[in-house]
Design a protein around this motif. Structure first.
Motif, short mmCIF file in Angstrom:
data_model
loop_
_atom_site.label_atom_id
_atom_site.label_comp_id
_atom_site.label_asym_id
_atom_site.label_seq_id
_atom_site.Cartn_x
_atom_site.Cartn_y
_atom_site.Cartn_z
N UNK A 273 -9.64 2.99 -1.55
CA UNK A 273 -8.59 2.02 -1.88
C UNK A 273 -8.02 1.38 -0.60
N UNK A 274 -7.80 2.20 0.41
CA UNK A 274 -7.28 1.67 1.68
C UNK A 274 -8.29 0.69 2.27
N UNK A 275 -9.56 1.04 2.17
CA UNK A 275 -10.61 0.17 2.72
C UNK A 275 -10.67 -1.17 1.99
N UNK A 276 -10.19 -1.19 0.74
CA UNK A 276 -10.23 -2.44 -0.03
C UNK A 276 -9.09 -3.40 0.32
N UNK A 277 -8.10 -2.92 1.06
CA UNK A 277 -6.97 -3.76 1.44
C UNK A 277 -7.34 -4.63 2.64
N UNK A 278 -6.75 -5.81 2.71
CA UNK A 278 -7.11 -6.70 3.81
C UNK A 278 -6.41 -6.27 5.09
N UNK A 279 -7.03 -6.54 6.24
CA UNK A 279 -6.40 -6.20 7.53
C UNK A 279 -5.01 -6.83 7.64
N UNK A 280 -4.09 -6.08 8.20
CA UNK A 280 -2.71 -6.54 8.31
C UNK A 280 -1.81 -5.99 7.23
#
Length: 370
Positions: free
Chosen positions: A267-274
Motif C-alpha cells: 500500500x505504501x508503495x502505491x502512494x505517490x512520492x511526496x
C-alpha cells in the motif's frame, strides 16, 4: 491532603497541574508540593506556582506526599508504602512495573483505564489528549507535505486540494477530520464502527464502509479485533483509497494488544512520492508495517512519521486539559476536609485503580500477570 506534582522525564513537555489548577486545589483545602522546574516546558515558572499557593521542593521531598501526580512512571527516588500514585501508566503494556508497585504497597490509579462512560467524560484524559493529537497530526502532515492542502486557482494555474485518508474515527480521528476540512482538504475516513458514520459525514468527510465488522459497542470507543474475512475486505478497501491519498493519518489501537496493521508495504508503495503518513499508534507497534516509534523515515518517497505523543507538542493547553481531568478525579476520591476517601462501590474509582493493599485489583491487568 498533600498532593505532589513531579517533573516529567526529559522527553515530556507536559505537567500534571498548571498553576491555575494548583490554585483551585489549594482553595479546596489541599496542600500542593511541586518539584522545582516541573512546569518549565509547559511555560509555567516556579514563581507562578508559588503565587498559586504551592510549595516548591526537590524531588525527594515531593515523593513524600500522600498523593503523587505524574503522567509517566516516576524514575529516581523511592515511594513509601501507602502512597497514592495517579497518572497515565499503560498497565496493559507495563504490567511488570505494576507488579513491582503492588509489591511495594502503592495505591495506583491509571487514568487511561478510566471507564469511558458519560459520567467519566470530565475525567477522560485519553479524549482530552487525543483531541490535541488529532489536531497536531494534521498540522504536522501539512508542514511535511510538499504541496498545498486547499484548492487554489491562480493566474499561473489551478492547484487541486490534498486528499486525506484517516483510519480510525475516534476522538483523534474526528479532530483530524475537522482540522483537515478547515484547511480545505478532501477527506475520506475508514472505521470498523458503522455507528460513527453520521458523525464523520457531519464533518464533511466521506465514510468508507466495509460490511461485516465485529460489534465494538462494548469496547469503550476503541477498535476490536476483526475476523480474517473482514480483515481481507478491509485491506482491499483501504488499498483502493490509499492510492488516491496524499496524506494518511492512522489512529487505530486495541487496548492491551499491538496496534492492527492496516497499511502494508504494498500500500505504501502505491502512494505517490511526496505523500505523508502520520501514525499515532506508533507506541504500540503502529498501523503500518514500516512505522518506527518516535522516528521519521522515508520509504520510496513516502514520509512515515511515528509519533504517539503529539499532544505534548501543545504542552500549555494539553497540561491545562489534563490538569482539569485530574481535578475532577481528585474530587471523586476525596471527601470532606480534603482527605482521601476511596469509595470502592463507585465504578469509576474501582475501574481506574490498578493496585491496592499490595494486590493488583484490576481484572484485565491481573489476567496478564498470572
Amino acid at each position: 491532603m498533600i498532593i505532589g506534582v513531579l517533573k516529567e522525564p526529559s522527553f515530556e513537555s507536559r505537567v500534571s497541574l498548571l498553576p491555575e489548577a494548583v490554585a483551585a486545589l489549594t482553595k479546596k483545602g489541599h496542600e500542593l508540593w511541586v518539584e522545582k522546574g516541573a512546569g518549565a516546558l509547559s511555560f509555567s515558572t516556579d514563581e507562578q506556582y508559588r503565587q498559586a499557593g504551592a510549595s516548591l521542593m526537590d524531588r525527594d521531598q515531593v515523593l513524600k506526599a500522600k498523593v503523587i501526580l505524574a503522567m509517566h512512571a516516576p524514575a529516581g527516588g523511592s515511594l513509601t508504602p501507602g502512597t497514592v500514585l495517579i497518572g497515565i501508566f499503560q498497565p496493559l503494556y507495563q504490567f511488570r512495573l505494576i507488579q513491582e508497585w503492588a509489591a511495594a504497597g502503592l495505591t495506583v490509579f491509571s487514568m487511561d483505564m478510566l471507564p469511558r462512560t458519560t459520567r467519566a467524560q470530565s475525567m477522560d484524559v485519553l479524549s482530552s489528549q487525543a483531541n490535541i493529537a488529532g489536531y497536531k497530526a494534521v498540522l504536522l502532515a501539512a508542514n511535511t507535505y510538499s504541496r498545498y492542502l486547499p484548492m487554489f486557482m491562480t493566474a499561473a494555474g489551478s492547484i487541486a486540494p490534498a486528499k486525506f485518508l484517516i483510519l480510525g474515527a475516534g476522538v483523534a480521528g474526528l479532530q483530524a477530520i475537522a482540522t483537515a476540512r478547515r484547511l480545505g482538504a478532501v477527506v475520506e475516513v475508514f472505521d470498523t464502527r458503522p455507528a460513527v458514520k453520521e458523525e464523520v459525514m457531519s464533518l464533511g468527510a466521506k465514510f468508507i464502509e466495509v460490511e461485516g465488522a465485529a460489534d465494538a459497542s462494548s469496547a469503550g470507543g476503541y477498535a476490536v479485533e476483526q475476523d480474517a474475512a473482514f480483515q481481507a475486505k478491509q485491506q482491499q478497501r483501504i488499498a483502493e483509497s490509499i492510492t488516491r491519498a496524499d496524506i494518511v493519518i492512522t489512529t487505530a489501537q486495541i487496548p492491551g494488544k499491538p496496534a492492527p496493521k492496516l497499511i502494508t508495504n504494498a500500500m505504501v508503495n502505491s502512494m505517490r512520492p511526496g505523500s505523508v503518513i502520520v501514525d499515532l499508534a506508533a507506541s504500540t507497534g503502529g498501523n503500518t508495517s514500516l512505522t518506527k516509534d518516535n522516528e521519521v523515515l522515508v520509504h520510496d518517497g513516502v514520509t512515515i512519521i511515528g509519533n504517539s505523543n503529539l499532544s505534548a507538542g501543545m504542552p500549555s493547553d494539553a497540561s491545562k486539559l489534563y490538569g482539569k481531568n485530574l481535578q475532577n478525579f481528585l474530587q471523586l476520591i476525596t471527601g470532606k476536609d480534603a482527605v482521601l476517601d476511596l469509595n470502592w462501590e463507585d465504578d469509576l474509582v474501582k475501574g481506574t485503580c490498578i493496585c491496592y493493599d499490595r494486590e493488583i485489583i484490576n481484572d484485565r491487568v491481573k489476567a496478564l500477570t498470572t
